[in-house]
Design an enzyme around this catalytic site. Sequence first.
Site, PDB file in Angstrom:
ATOM      1  N   TYR A 195     -10.258  -0.181   1.965  1.00 21.41           N
ATOM      2  CA  TYR A 195      -9.908  -0.336   3.327  1.00 21.41           C
ATOM      3  C   TYR A 195      -9.493   1.317   3.728  1.00 21.41           C
ATOM      4  O   TYR A 195      -9.017   1.803   2.991  1.00 21.41           O
ATOM      5  CB  TYR A 195      -8.703  -0.920   3.594  1.00 21.41           C
ATOM      6  CG  TYR A 195      -8.944  -2.653   4.399  1.00 21.41           C
ATOM      7  CD1 TYR A 195      -9.404  -2.667   5.665  1.00 21.41           C
ATOM      8  CD2 TYR A 195      -8.830  -3.628   3.473  1.00 21.41           C
ATOM      9  CE1 TYR A 195      -9.720  -3.846   6.175  1.00 21.41           C
ATOM     10  CE2 TYR A 195      -9.198  -4.742   3.849  1.00 21.41           C
ATOM     11  CZ  TYR A 195      -9.564  -4.946   5.206  1.00 21.41           C
ATOM     12  OH  TYR A 195      -9.898  -6.205   5.896  1.00 21.41           O
TER      13      TYR A 195
ATOM     14  N   ASP B 136       0.695  -1.090   0.272  1.00 19.62           N
ATOM     15  CA  ASP B 136      -0.098   0.064   0.063  1.00 19.62           C
ATOM     16  C   ASP B 136       0.815   1.070  -0.170  1.00 19.62           C
ATOM     17  O   ASP B 136       0.326   2.131  -0.252  1.00 19.62           O
ATOM     18  CB  ASP B 136      -1.142  -0.215   1.234  1.00 19.62           C
ATOM     19  CG  ASP B 136      -2.285  -0.936   0.833  1.00 19.62           C
ATOM     20  OD1 ASP B 136      -2.419  -1.817   1.771  1.00 19.62           O
ATOM     21  OD2 ASP B 136      -2.880  -0.699  -0.048  1.00 19.62           O
TER      22      ASP B 136
HETATM   23 CO    CO Z   1      -8.605  -7.377   6.519  1.00 22.57          CO
END
Ligand code: CO
Length: 632
Positions: A380, A296
């Site tokens: 997320y 990320d």
């Molecule tokens: Co997760």
Amino acid sequence: MPESFVHPLDPLTADEIAAARDIVRRDLDLPSTTRFVTVRLQEPPKDVVRGFSSGDPIERQAFVAVMDRAAKTLHDGVVSISGDAIVAWHERPELQAPLIMDDILVAQRVVREDSGWQAAVRRRGIDDLDLVHVDPWMVGNFGDAEEQGRRVVASLSYLRENPADNPYARPIEGVVAYVDLGEERVMRLVDTEPVPIPQDPGRYDAEWVGAPREDLRPIEVVQPDGPSFEVRGNEIRWQRWRFRFSFNGREGLVLHTLGYEDGGQVRPILYRASLSEMIVPYGDISPSHFFQHAFDLGDFGVGRGVNSLRLGCDCLGEIRYFDAVMNDDDGNPMTVENAICLHEEDASILWKHWEFPDGGTESRRSRRLVISSICTNLNYEYGYYWYLYLDGTIEYEVKLTGILQTAAAAPGSDLPHATWVAPGLSAPHHQHLFNVRLDTEVDGPENTVSEVDLVAAPPGPDNPYGSAMTTRVTPLRRESEARRRTDPSAARTWVISSESENRLGQPTAYRLVPSYTPVLLAAPDSAVGRRGTFAQYNLWTTAFSEDERHAGGEYPNQHPGGAGLPEWTAADRPIESADVVVWHTFGVSHVARPEDWPVMPVEHVGFMLKPWGFFERNPALDVPATEARHCH
Ligand code: CO
């Protein structure tokens, strides 16, 4: 900001970002297809920072990376903003820049225009292609010959019939479009046997949920005299803590020169503390999901998804917000308001004793200073929180929330690598492994890291009751000895000690206390394992080198592996009484549950750094006792 608060570690201002971009454009005659991947502060060397006094002249430099998708080039270098010149410039052959916003927009357009993709989606009963949400994903490097030397993303598709629908609720399973971003075409389409699209839209907004519960009474945080911190430009002072902060598109929030004032002197602890990388590997081997293992930071950048925070929702109390300034794909400055939150919060009891049965009671409240930001990476959200406590403890916490990665599956089918979270909807098993880089300077630049276990003493005459305990202290002398995993049965911690001694003749030290410590489950020689070697261990210690910043390497996107920590530590440098960097991997192995759907309650992970003979006694004895002013 007042002149006196200006400091060499201040992040680039909007004007400085624009100036660095202009210098690069002017001196390199870049084609119009050039995109700016990164424009951030090139931090000055440590001796410059340590020798700096308020008002000294400052040489301001930017690290700049640019790419050209069509020409398949990546360049980076250092630009002197104050000197109006390029200082260093390099081509980075065979490396891929992280994905930029423009890549995502191009991939979405190319996928939508592709007749093969359109047919695959229609084959699943969707006629209105405008209702399809497309998520481009980094592909890693599984050795596919066709992908080598190309800039590639793999795009997943989801049905979103209403703008408020949760796209991850309705995966259009088995359709994966691989896009060559340089040629702007779909180079490969995966189109497996159709799976029913789940029906539930997975909404969680207030309108869909309906009437909220009515029995929650307000909690208001009141600080009648204001907060106890002081902000001086990018320096924060709170109680005896002193530190600076900065923010950039890749790492997000960074702490600098963190120290503790003790006896009229600021004792250094951390020169720089930052998230270095994150790998999120998924354990599903289906053609639609096997490739998913995002880096990320290196594949995109967590700071670039930073949220603009809202008082009362994201933060509670007397808040001081700071903006984050980054670059967009054209090298223009881009400001996100209220990206960083600074506040104090109550933290339960600090210490207490009742002199049983007839003596007095002394009790003190703990509180902590919090500096944080929340960043979105596709599905997320990650909240990154640094806490400083009155007793000298430093804590880092990541709060994971947002929406699970999902896959559609025929109801009743076997899920060997996933769990059911809603009818017809599964969530693959996965891990979120964070690596934090701690450039320590505990009471000075030279530190030594030791592993400390508490173990049962061996049986024998020295252990007559079989109950003896002993510590096993192992100094980590070279980088090869310093790749370590946790051992909860031995209460394993790592102590970072200085060259100074406390009044007991022990080296003053801080101790890294690990808490959430899974390691990478992918096989070491697998594609994911080779790229994510850093996550195979909970601790690495390296000799400091200025350009070793990211545990998985500087440019992990599509990298075949071996970069970063495994590459640097191959030299096996000595690390005893040296300028060392401690790298800690922690995180969560996530087996999803129905309660994680449709939006996940926060999962907490992190670690602590605790003083270990750094102070001569409990440093928080002088915290005053407090009385509540009111209670119902
Ligand atoms: Co997760």
